[in-house]
Design a protein around this motif. Structure first.
Motif, PDB file in Angstrom:
ATOM      1  N   GLU A   1      -2.526   4.996   5.688  1.00  0.00           N
ATOM      2  CA  GLU A   1      -2.946   5.895   6.760  1.00  0.00           C
ATOM      3  C   GLU A   1      -4.450   6.118   6.756  1.00  0.00           C
ATOM      4  N   ALA A   2      -5.042   6.242   5.578  1.00  0.00           N
ATOM      5  CA  ALA A   2      -6.484   6.492   5.493  1.00  0.00           C
ATOM      6  C   ALA A   2      -7.293   5.265   5.864  1.00  0.00           C
ATOM      7  N   ASP A   3      -6.833   4.079   5.485  1.00  0.00           N
ATOM      8  CA  ASP A   3      -7.639   2.875   5.653  1.00  0.00           C
ATOM      9  C   ASP A   3      -7.265   2.002   6.849  1.00  0.00           C
ATOM     10  N   TYR A   4      -6.013   1.994   7.265  1.00  0.00           N
ATOM     11  CA  TYR A   4      -5.563   1.014   8.239  1.00  0.00           C
ATOM     12  C   TYR A   4      -5.035   1.608   9.545  1.00  0.00           C
TER      13      TYR A   4
ATOM     14  N   LEU B   1       0.828  -1.197   0.000  1.00  0.00           N
ATOM     15  CA  LEU B   1       0.000   0.000   0.000  1.00  0.00           C
ATOM     16  C   LEU B   1       0.862   1.247   0.000  1.00  0.00           C
ATOM     17  N   ARG B   2       0.432   2.263  -0.738  1.00  0.00           N
ATOM     18  CA  ARG B   2       1.066   3.576  -0.631  1.00  0.00           C
ATOM     19  C   ARG B   2       0.768   4.120   0.763  1.00  0.00           C
TER      20      ARG B   2
END
Length: 55
Positions: free
Chosen positions: A49-52, A43-44
């Motif tokens: 940061e947004a999802d995890y 992941l980028r």
């Protein structure tokens, strides 16, 4: 954190399964090619940061 300098064409191995290679640099930008098994998520940072990160 490990910080390494690599030139285009050079790579690092993470374990036996993940290869991270510098494929091109231009105008100070860095491009990486990551070869890893499909079951390893890649992941980028902004997606991570947004999802995890909030979990």
């Amino acid at each position: 954190m490990l910080v390494l300098g690599r030139k285009p064409g050079e790579y690092v191995m993470i374990g036996h399964d993940v290869k991270v290679q510098v494929v091109r640099t231009k105008d100070g930008d860095l491009r990486l090619a990551i070869d890893a098994p499909k079951e390893i998520p890649i992941l980028r940072g902004e997606v991570y940061e947004a999802d995890y990160a909030s979990r």
